[in-house]
Each structure stands twice: as C-alpha cells, then as structure tokens.
Enzyme design. Structure first.
Site, mmCIF file in Angstrom:
data_model
loop_
_atom_site.group_PDB
_atom_site.id
_atom_site.type_symbol
_atom_site.label_atom_id
_atom_site.label_comp_id
_atom_site.label_asym_id
_atom_site.label_seq_id
_atom_site.Cartn_x
_atom_site.Cartn_y
_atom_site.Cartn_z
ATOM 1 N N ASP A 62 -41.585 6.327 45.313
ATOM 2 C CA ASP A 62 -42.914 6.827 44.455
ATOM 3 C C ASP A 62 -44.156 7.146 44.585
ATOM 4 O O ASP A 62 -43.761 7.752 45.999
ATOM 5 C CB ASP A 62 -43.878 5.573 43.690
ATOM 6 C CG ASP A 62 -44.793 5.374 42.719
ATOM 7 O OD1 ASP A 62 -44.020 6.385 41.654
ATOM 8 O OD2 ASP A 62 -45.782 5.195 42.876
ATOM 9 N N ASP A 64 -46.866 8.681 42.276
ATOM 10 C CA ASP A 64 -48.624 8.458 42.011
ATOM 11 C C ASP A 64 -48.928 7.116 42.539
ATOM 12 O O ASP A 64 -48.438 6.006 42.462
ATOM 13 C CB ASP A 64 -49.399 8.928 40.945
ATOM 14 C CG ASP A 64 -48.809 9.859 40.828
ATOM 15 O OD1 ASP A 64 -48.895 10.842 41.419
ATOM 16 O OD2 ASP A 64 -48.301 10.405 39.879
ATOM 17 N N SER A 107 -44.881 10.226 31.960
ATOM 18 C CA SER A 107 -45.261 9.713 30.390
ATOM 19 C C SER A 107 -45.949 11.218 30.089
ATOM 20 O O SER A 107 -46.005 11.192 28.663
ATOM 21 C CB SER A 107 -45.270 8.563 30.358
ATOM 22 O OG SER A 107 -47.189 8.293 30.276
ATOM 23 N N CYS A 147 -36.083 4.807 26.417
ATOM 24 C CA CYS A 147 -34.487 5.690 27.542
ATOM 25 C C CYS A 147 -34.294 5.208 29.102
ATOM 26 O O CYS A 147 -35.099 3.874 28.931
ATOM 27 C CB CYS A 147 -35.942 7.253 28.285
ATOM 28 S SG CYS A 147 -36.591 6.387 29.117
ATOM 29 N N ASP A 176 -45.784 1.021 44.622
ATOM 30 C CA ASP A 176 -46.574 0.480 45.011
ATOM 31 C C ASP A 176 -47.085 -0.190 43.784
ATOM 32 O O ASP A 176 -48.186 -1.423 43.769
ATOM 33 C CB ASP A 176 -48.324 1.477 44.418
ATOM 34 C CG ASP A 176 -48.813 2.143 43.567
ATOM 35 O OD1 ASP A 176 -47.255 2.559 42.766
ATOM 36 O OD2 ASP A 176 -49.620 1.939 43.040
#
Length: 232
Positions: A62, A64, A107, A147, A176
């Site tokens: 991942d 961020d 997003s 989606c 995380d």
C-alpha cells in the site's frame, strides 16, 4: 498517518476525472485500475513453478500510511515523506530478486482533487526516495462508483499480479488498514498488517499476520518457517 482519509473509510461523493494520461501512461480499460509498469523494462514474468524456497512471487505495498506518510489527496511531490524502515524494507525484497509493486486507492482523482499527472509526479518522487517499483496499480474511483479495483475489493492485487505474471495465491500485500488485508484475502494473497496510529483496534485484531514496521513485515514474509522442534 494521523487521520483516516477517504481512501480508507470516510464516505465520499465522487466527481469526474479532470485531466488526461501521465508520462508513462497506465494500461487497462478506462473504467478499470490504472496499471503503470516500470519504465523501459519489459513485463516481469515470474516462473510460477520455480522452487523459490517459499518466498513470495511478488510483494505489493500500500502507498499512503504504509510506504509514505499519509497526506490526504496528495498531489505535491515535495510532501512525500517515507515512513521509517520503508527504504530498507523495499530494498530487502529487491535484494532477493522478488518483484515489488504498489497497490493504492486514490479517490481524490474521482473527486477532481487529483489528476493523472499529479499522481504520476508523486509516484516519481516515491521512486526517487525508495527506488523503482515493477508495477503501480491505482484505483481512480470513489467509494460509490461500484468498481472492482478499490480496496477492499481484490482488483488492484489481481491487476498487479497479472502485469507481473505472478500467481496471487503466491504473492503478499503489506498495508496499514483493514481494507488492505481484505483485498489480499479476497485475492487469495498473503496479507501482513503494519498498524499505525490510525489503524482501528478491530482491524489489528482481525489481521491474519501483523508486524511492528515494514522491515519486520518483509522479514516475516521472506524468512522460511523453522520446522517443528527445530532450533530457535
């Protein structure tokens, strides 16, 4: 870190994407994930039947809150800050000859807060700090878009593994929050949670595997299990 952005839990109302393709244009259908391979390098093809000593065929991180400090909807490369042990962790995977990738919900694109160019600029900054990744798989959709790529759905994991020629069931995802672990589980991949101050206690409790930091997570994934009764 610090707050939970719309790419983790807070409901958002999606808006149209505002601009076109970045340098090194992503592959895939317009309504699917953006998959960007490593520039100038042919697609990796992991030998699925090779004896790898139990190592993962690929490790997907991942972005961020895992590799870098979570700055909500960040489109500014100068605000990218690696998290502790991120560089050592990614380099440890590369040193074993294992492909590395990133799977990231963004997003802010659907909300009109980010463009492909800005996302790509942030990714280039991450690579200047942490070295090159073999694939980037990004979900540009909002949580109401329906989606199949936005974590906790498995689409980003599938897309990255497809690009690498890897079997998702023999790959690993490090993240995380619970959405990262759910995406790994739905794809049949191994998931390791590295909790931060914004990780919910329930997410930590539900994780199949946990590590104190990224380097510990990588060691968990790349250290063969000792046989029962073996030396400590």
């Amino acid at each position: 870190m610090g707050i939970r952005t719309g790419d983790s839990h807070r409901p958002l109302v999606p808006s149209p994407v505002s601009e076109g393709a970045p340098e090194g244009a992503p592959e895939g259908a317009p309504d699917g994930p953006w998959v960007t391979p490593r520039a100038g390098v042919p697609p990796t093809r992991v030998p699925r039947g090779a004896d790898d000593g139990g190592l993962p065929q690929a490790v997907l991180f991942d972005r961020d809150g895992t590799l870098v400090v979570d700055v909500p909807y960040n489109g500014d490369p100068e605000r990218v800050r690696p998290l502790p042990t991120a560089g050592a962790a990614v380099e440890a995977v590369r040193a074993l000859g294992i492909p590395v990738g990133v799977v990231s919900n963004q997003s802010g694109i659907a909300r009109g807060l980010l463009t492909r160019e800005r996302v790509s600029a942030v990714h280039r900054r991450v690579e200047r700090l942490l070295g090159p990744f073999d694939v980037w798989a990004v979900c540009p959709h909002g949580p109401d878009d329906g989606c199949g790529c936005r974590k906790p759905a498995p689409g980003l994991v599938f897309a990255a593994c497809e690009r690498l020629g890897a079997d998702p069931a023999r790959c690993a995802v490090i993240g995380d929050i619970g959405a990262d672990m759910a995406a790994a589980r739905a794809a049949g991949a191994r998931g390791v949670l590295v909790p931060t101050p914004v990780t919910l206690p329930a997410e930590t409790a539900a994780a199949d595997e946990r590590a104190s930091d990224l380097l510990a997570a990588v060691r968990l994934l790349t250290t063969p299990a000792r046989p029962a009764g073996g030396a400590a």
